[in-house]
Design a protein around this motif. Sequence first.
Motif, PDB file in Angstrom:
ATOM      1  N   VAL A 241       0.948  -1.217   0.014  1.00  0.00           N
ATOM      2  CA  VAL A 241      -0.125  -0.067   0.077  1.00  0.00           C
ATOM      3  C   VAL A 241       0.750   1.440   0.067  1.00  0.00           C
ATOM      4  CG1 VAL A 241      -1.781   1.460   1.264  1.00  0.00           C
ATOM      5  CG2 VAL A 241      -2.034  -1.135   0.993  1.00  0.00           C
ATOM      6  N   MET A 242       1.924   1.096   0.806  1.00  0.00           N
ATOM      7  CA  MET A 242       2.773   2.380   1.092  1.00  0.00           C
ATOM      8  C   MET A 242       3.480   2.765  -0.520  1.00  0.00           C
ATOM      9  SD  MET A 242       4.490   1.631   4.738  1.00  0.00           S
ATOM     10  CE  MET A 242       5.886   2.915   4.410  1.00  0.00           C
ATOM     11  N   GLY A 243       3.863   1.428  -1.100  1.00  0.00           N
ATOM     12  CA  GLY A 243       4.429   1.501  -2.379  1.00  0.00           C
ATOM     13  C   GLY A 243       3.701   2.204  -3.599  1.00  0.00           C
ATOM     14  N   ILE A 244       2.360   1.823  -3.322  1.00  0.00           N
ATOM     15  CA  ILE A 244       1.420   2.300  -4.307  1.00  0.00           C
ATOM     16  C   ILE A 244       1.376   3.917  -4.273  1.00  0.00           C
ATOM     17  CG2 ILE A 244      -1.187   2.369  -4.920  1.00  0.00           C
ATOM     18  CD1 ILE A 244      -1.269  -0.675  -4.728  1.00  0.00           C
ATOM     19  N   PHE A 245       1.023   4.189  -3.080  1.00  0.00           N
ATOM     20  CA  PHE A 245       0.965   5.792  -2.669  1.00  0.00           C
ATOM     21  C   PHE A 245       2.307   6.395  -3.166  1.00  0.00           C
ATOM     22  CE2 PHE A 245      -3.023   4.513  -0.679  1.00  0.00           C
ATOM     23  CZ  PHE A 245      -3.636   5.635  -0.877  1.00  0.00           C
ATOM     24  N   PHE A 246       3.481   5.804  -2.865  1.00  0.00           N
ATOM     25  CA  PHE A 246       4.655   6.378  -3.547  1.00  0.00           C
ATOM     26  C   PHE A 246       4.745   6.661  -4.883  1.00  0.00           C
ATOM     27  CE2 PHE A 246       9.113   6.440  -4.608  1.00  0.00           C
ATOM     28  CZ  PHE A 246       9.425   7.293  -4.418  1.00  0.00           C
ATOM     29  N   ILE A 247       4.242   5.290  -5.429  1.00  0.00           N
ATOM     30  CA  ILE A 247       4.244   5.530  -7.012  1.00  0.00           C
ATOM     31  C   ILE A 247       3.250   6.425  -7.555  1.00  0.00           C
ATOM     32  CG2 ILE A 247       3.486   4.314  -9.066  1.00  0.00           C
ATOM     33  CD1 ILE A 247       4.598   1.756  -7.494  1.00  0.00           C
ATOM     34  N   ARG A 248       2.162   6.400  -6.710  1.00  0.00           N
ATOM     35  CA  ARG A 248       0.981   7.808  -7.233  1.00  0.00           C
ATOM     36  C   ARG A 248       1.558   8.938  -7.092  1.00  0.00           C
ATOM     37  NH1 ARG A 248      -4.581   7.890  -4.161  1.00  0.00           N
ATOM     38  NH2 ARG A 248      -4.752   5.456  -4.933  1.00  0.00           N
ATOM     39  N   GLY A 249       2.069   9.382  -5.825  1.00  0.00           N
ATOM     40  CA  GLY A 249       2.832  10.747  -5.597  1.00  0.00           C
ATOM     41  C   GLY A 249       3.759  10.930  -6.587  1.00  0.00           C
ATOM     42  N   ALA A 250       4.850  10.017  -6.828  1.00  0.00           N
ATOM     43  CA  ALA A 250       5.820  10.497  -7.992  1.00  0.00           C
ATOM     44  C   ALA A 250       5.097  10.513  -9.209  1.00  0.00           C
ATOM     45  CB  ALA A 250       6.716   9.010  -8.189  1.00  0.00           C
ATOM     46  N   ALA A 251       4.056   9.709  -9.707  1.00  0.00           N
ATOM     47  CA  ALA A 251       3.618   9.884 -11.099  1.00  0.00           C
ATOM     48  C   ALA A 251       2.615  11.164 -11.128  1.00  0.00           C
ATOM     49  CB  ALA A 251       2.565   8.769 -11.357  1.00  0.00           C
ATOM     50  N   SER A 252       2.027  11.434 -10.079  1.00  0.00           N
ATOM     51  CA  SER A 252       1.497  12.750  -9.806  1.00  0.00           C
ATOM     52  C   SER A 252       2.193  14.073 -10.077  1.00  0.00           C
ATOM     53  CB  SER A 252       0.386  12.848  -8.843  1.00  0.00           C
ATOM     54  OG  SER A 252      -0.434  11.733  -8.705  1.00  0.00           O
ATOM     55  N   TYR A 253       3.295  13.854  -9.357  1.00  0.00           N
ATOM     56  CA  TYR A 253       4.444  14.996  -9.376  1.00  0.00           C
ATOM     57  C   TYR A 253       4.772  15.296 -10.739  1.00  0.00           C
ATOM     58  CZ  TYR A 253       8.563  17.593  -8.893  1.00  0.00           C
ATOM     59  OH  TYR A 253       9.594  18.598  -8.905  1.00  0.00           O
ATOM     60  N   VAL A 254       5.187  14.046 -11.452  1.00  0.00           N
ATOM     61  CA  VAL A 254       5.666  14.128 -13.026  1.00  0.00           C
ATOM     62  C   VAL A 254       4.578  14.688 -13.723  1.00  0.00           C
ATOM     63  CG1 VAL A 254       6.508  12.836 -14.851  1.00  0.00           C
ATOM     64  CG2 VAL A 254       7.242  12.457 -12.703  1.00  0.00           C
ATOM     65  N   ASN A 255       3.186  14.100 -13.621  1.00  0.00           N
ATOM     66  CA  ASN A 255       2.261  14.681 -14.235  1.00  0.00           C
ATOM     67  C   ASN A 255       1.837  16.125 -14.313  1.00  0.00           C
ATOM     68  OD1 ASN A 255      -0.420  14.692 -15.927  1.00  0.00           O
ATOM     69  ND2 ASN A 255      -1.339  14.590 -13.954  1.00  0.00           N
TER      70      ASN A 255
END
Length: 586
Positions: free
Chosen positions: A72-86
């Motif tokens: 779950v932590m990994g998913i949110f980390f990926i989401r945060g990183a992807a959202s930041y790039v987006n």
Amino acid sequence: MAKVSFDESYQLYRRIFTAYLSKYWRKFSISLVAMAVAAATEPAFARLMKPLIDKGFTDQDKTAMILTPLAVMGIFFIRGAASYVNETTSTWLSGTVVEQMRQQMFNKLLRMPVAYYDNHNSGRMISRILFDVTQITDAGFNVITVTVKDGLTIIGLLGLLFYTDWQLTLFCFFTMPFVLVLVRILAKRLRKLNKNNQEQYGEMTQVVTEAVSGQKVVKLFDGYSYETSRFTDFASSIKKNNVRQSGTSSLNSGLSQFLFAMALSCILYFATSRSQASGFTAGDFVSFITAMIMIAQPMKRITNVTQSLQRGLASAESVFEFLDEKEEADDGHAELETITGNISIQNMSFKYPVAEDMALKNISVEIRAGETVALVGSSGSGKTTLANMIPRFYSPTTGVITLDNQDLETIALKSLRKHIALVSQEVVLFNDSVYNNIAYGSNSNFTKEDVYNAAKLANALEFIEQLPNGFDTDIGENGTRLSGGQKQRLAIARALLKNAPILVLDEATSALDNQSEKLVQEALDRLMSNRTTLVIAHRLSTIQHADKIIVMDKGQIIEVGKHDELLANNGHYANLYNIQFRNNGV
């Protein structure tokens, strides 16, 4: 707000993408991929609830109890990183489009004909550049985000819901409208952006306002490059600030979600160590509920995208309507390196595009090189309109105006206007230093010594040297830190520095005190010496020594002659002079 048809919508956004975004397709692709990755994390998180609940709560699987919260932590980390790039790439792209469109619109604004300024509200011109462009990109990228990110999120969550329990999914759709209403109410608190840009917007508004109000000076002194440079600095600053704001906001959001996920992971870990379920598994139930909650926000944005799209399309119509306007006509190709200053007006008439009657009617007059010719008449007689024909702010409806036997229409505008200087009663100055106001536009090619001498001849040197920073003193908006006489002398210095053989002079002494009038009149006498001068006369006492006085009424020339001749004729001029004599005690 009228809705735009599908075909019109397609054409408008096709124009935006092909003209402004196509060269940045790599960054745009990165943004789309980042959106897709962020969207994929939504159903992935909801799906993780099943193994967490079933294996953790039911089977007491220690490995699942540890790995699932970490996932779950990994998913949110990926989401945060992807959202930041987006967010960062999207803001950079939208900021770049805004900068390019604003630059294009500002350049267009400087080159619009004087008639356009006459017929359009200056505030609307400015708002198109400052705000309409922003609405286009905001709406455009909002539509892309909703279509790609929220669309994929909804598809993924719906797939998970149907996979988990299709009958329950169909049933839950009946309650979805109530959920969306609740989400809409809660989402009203999420609208605070761009406070740090207010100062930059104010400065950019200043530049645009000055370019609009001073557009004749910009044209005559070839200030296009200078104004474009000033505008570019502020436009670029706003873009950079927007990117920083978006990146910081997205980073804060990603970190907040990640911290929330950590807290949630801890709660889930301890909850699974004490609970069990059977039948339709607890994991299925929690996964289903999680997906239902998560689908509300993207569905809300989907329902609102039409309003946003229409707002953006309406702004796009406004912007492209302006960009498609015809610029100031410049069909002339003749280049005049030097001129003597002979002006001939032959059977010339002129009508403003929106007017019913002719503003000028069958005007014929000869102005020899070096002559001072005064235009006299009551308000609305056509004096200013006639003077505006010389630098081709307007073109004749019929008839011909020639300069040294060359039709003005055949002369390139830049070549024509470099031989003409303007000093008007309403002085146009810019929020810049004294030096830059004198050495404005094409005058910047002169040396400091030339600027100094021009100021001296304009009787401006004395007050300039008394300013806090001399020639480097900022004079404020339109010279608010200077007196009326000081502003007039700066305008005269600017014209002296240009040293053009033709001078258009809107009498500059009528609103001055006696001392200022004396200094300004001395400077004007130097400026008018050996130049072809066209004076729009308000006070007849100032043009008694003119070589020729043209008396106008209702757009026609009714008298021509010298001061004494016209007084002796006891006609219209004599009547105007006697009225001023009685009123002013001349």
